[in-house]
Design a protein around this motif. Structure first.
Motif, PDB file in Angstrom:
ATOM      1  N   LYS A  74       0.791  -1.327  -0.171  1.00 13.02           N
ATOM      2  CA  LYS A  74      -0.042   0.035  -0.062  1.00 13.02           C
ATOM      3  C   LYS A  74       0.838   1.211  -0.355  1.00 13.02           C
ATOM      4  CE  LYS A  74      -3.886   0.642   0.161  1.00 13.02           C
ATOM      5  NZ  LYS A  74      -4.713   0.858  -0.888  1.00 13.02           N
ATOM      6  N   VAL A 115      -3.892   2.396   7.123  1.00 10.82           N
ATOM      7  CA  VAL A 115      -3.483   2.512   5.886  1.00 10.82           C
ATOM      8  C   VAL A 115      -3.981   1.924   4.819  1.00 10.82           C
ATOM      9  CG1 VAL A 115      -1.076   1.946   4.454  1.00 10.82           C
ATOM     10  CG2 VAL A 115      -0.695   2.507   6.916  1.00 10.82           C
ATOM     11  N   GLY A 118      -6.645   4.540   3.969  1.00 10.54           N
ATOM     12  CA  GLY A 118      -6.445   5.821   3.506  1.00 10.54           C
ATOM     13  C   GLY A 118      -6.428   6.984   4.568  1.00 10.54           C
ATOM     14  N   LYS A 119      -6.345   6.271   5.899  1.00  7.03           N
ATOM     15  CA  LYS A 119      -6.359   7.128   7.147  1.00  7.03           C
ATOM     16  C   LYS A 119      -4.973   7.098   7.738  1.00  7.03           C
ATOM     17  CE  LYS A 119     -10.793   8.581   7.323  1.00  7.03           C
ATOM     18  NZ  LYS A 119     -11.168   9.882   7.425  1.00  7.03           N
TER      19      LYS A 119
END
Lengths: 179, 330
Positions: free
Chosen positions: A81, B199, B202-203
């Protein structure tokens, strides 16, 4: 006559006093013995039996491998990611973890827990199964390229981690110390 | 008017005008934040020498440095409020199953502890973890809107250890009853998984060194001061700068007396440099916030003395209030 009455009265009073004192001491003693003793925070808990110890010791090397694999798999997802590794590298890591879980599951099946640890044994086996499922879900990323599978895999490994902690609480108290 | 006089007048005018210009172009003053401390739990009866080697217990000693056998260590979390932000520094731990394992007492859920300050979990905007150990980086999923700030070096450090070829160094735990302070010790899969969870959605912000996360809130790296990627948080307040240190500042007396504390994976030189950072930023040791100081919530650690007892016997302290902020102390 008056003197004799006074002596008798004194004896009676002393006797009653003795009975009263005995009753107070007796009641206090009995009450103390009957009341459950408060357990202070941090007090040591009963040790595992020899059979339980043997089971915990047999599971320990499996546990160590599962735990390292779980961490490596998580870090694989993290690095992916964070765009530090590509999909092929992630695939290799997840597959390595999946194989570890699979072998661990077989080894756990061969263990014979004492009756007192059957529930813990089942919970630990379930944890490993969940990790394996999580790895399989992560593996789908390589087939269709959709990162949604990482999101779907996440709660499985999370639940596995919780179950592993619960089992570890019984088997290896003090596995984690204040950090 | 002579040329010399004209030059003098011009210089005098400059002397008046220039400072005005400087004043108008200076950056806006950072806002002041309110700060509270809550106790995630308390580790009971920890041998003092295990926590601070220089203060190891010597039976019969009258030296105050060596006459304490065990200490109760709080696990402190910083709550910082100002502007549009409610920021947590560290997030304690949640694994209730650990309660028996560690001899811990007074654990309470962080959302419940924040409720006593009038804060709801969804209002928390940022969480800065001083490091990723299990007792400092838990409960992340209870704060769905919060952005997590973690150093890249912290994640790298754990992964480096996990993949190290020597099993004695790579070990997550080496023997029952303890993990022997290997580099990856103290990071259960569940805790790392929670960081990964942030992660994934998206935080999370992966921090590389120093970063201002809001006006007056500055992350400073303190690499290897406790773990590979430890980080401090500087906070601007009405009582001056405050610096949170998590386990780089495990013990406030240690900062005062220049002793190491809570060694774990600590490079002691880096821990001292982290202490020095607090002295430089705040002008002393009073405003350095320690994670496990046994004197927390007492007069002996003045910054935390304005305290009370909250959920399940856990303690809290009102450290400082921003102008206009109301007290939350019952």
């Amino acid at each position: 006559m008056t003197r004799r009455r006074a002596v008798l009265g004194g004896v009676v009073v002393l006797g009653l006093g003795g009975v009263l004192a005995f009753a107070i001491v007796h009641e206090a003693t009995v009450s103390r013995a009957a009341a459950p003793r408060p357990v202070p925070p941090g007090a040591p808990r009963p040790a595992l039996t020899a059979a339980e110890e043997a089971y915990a010791a047999a599971l320990w090397p499996i546990h160590s491998e599962v735990k390292v694999s779980a961490l490596r798999m998580t870090f694989g997802g993290l690095s992916y990611k964070m765009k530090e590794i590509d999909r092929a590298t992630l695939r290799a890591r997840v597959e390595a973890a999946r194989q570890t879980y699979h072998k661990a599951a077989l080894r756990i099946r061969a263990l014979q827990p004492p009756p007192s640890l059957e529930k813990v044994h089942a919970e630990y086996a379930e944890a490993v199964h969940l990790y394996e499922q999580s790895a399989a879900e992560m593996g789908k990323v390589f087939k269709d390229g959709r990162d949604d599978h990482l999101l779907a895999a996440y709660p499985l490994s999370r639940e596995a981690g919780e179950k592993m902690l619960r089992a570890g609480d019984v088997l290896w108290p003090g596995e984690y110390v204040p950090n | 008017m002579s040329k010399r006089v004209r030059v003098r007048m011009f210089l005098a005018l400059l002397a008046v005008v220039l400072p005005m210009g400087v004043t108008t172009t200076a950056p806006a003053q950072a806002p002041q934040y309110s700060v509270w401390l809550v106790e995630s739990s308390r580790f009971m009866g920890v041998p003092f020498g295990a926590f601070m080697p220089d203060r190891a217990f010597v039976p019969g000693s009258t030296n105050p440095m060596n006459n304490i056998n065990t200490v109760d260590l709080p696990v402190n979390i910083g709550v910082i409020k100002g502007g549009k932000d409610i920021v947590l520094y560290d997030s304690g731990w949640k694994q209730q199953d650990y309660l028996k394992m560690t001899g811990s007492a007074h654990w309470a859920p962080l959302p419940q502890q924040l409720a006593q300050l009038g804060i709801r979990p969804e209002q928390v905007t940022k969480i800065v973890i001083g490091h990723g150990h299990w007792d400092h980086a838990g409960q992340l999923s209870d704060f769905p809107n919060a952005i997590l700030y973690v150093q890249r070096e912290e994640l790298r450090g754990i992964e480096w250890a996990l993949n190290y070829p020597n099993p004695h160094i790579a070990a997550v735990n080496t023997s029952p009853g303890g993990c022997a302070r290997t580099p990856a010790c103290g990071y259960p899969p569940l805790t790392v998984n929670e960081i990964y969870g942030k992660v994934l959605v998206g935080k999370a912000v992966i921090v590389d060194g120093e970063m201002e996360i809001a006006p007056g809130l500055i992350i400073h790296p303190a690499f290897r001061a406790h773990t590979a990627g430890s980080q401090l948080l500087e906070v601007n307040t009405a009582i001056g700068k405050i610096v949170f240190g998590s386990d780089a500042y495990s013990d406030w007396e240690a900062i005062r007396d220049w002793m190491i504390a809570n060694p774990q994976q600590t490079d002691t030189v880096q821990q001292f440099l982290a202490y020095e950072k607090c002295y430089k930023i705040t002008g002393g040791y009073q405003n350095c916030v320690a994670a496990h100081e046994p004197l927390s919530y007492t007069d002996k650690y003045p910054l935390t003395k304005n305290s009370w007892v909250g959920p399940n016997g856990s303690r809290a302290a009102e450290v400082t209030l921003a102008p206009g902020e109301r007290s939350r102390k019952p």
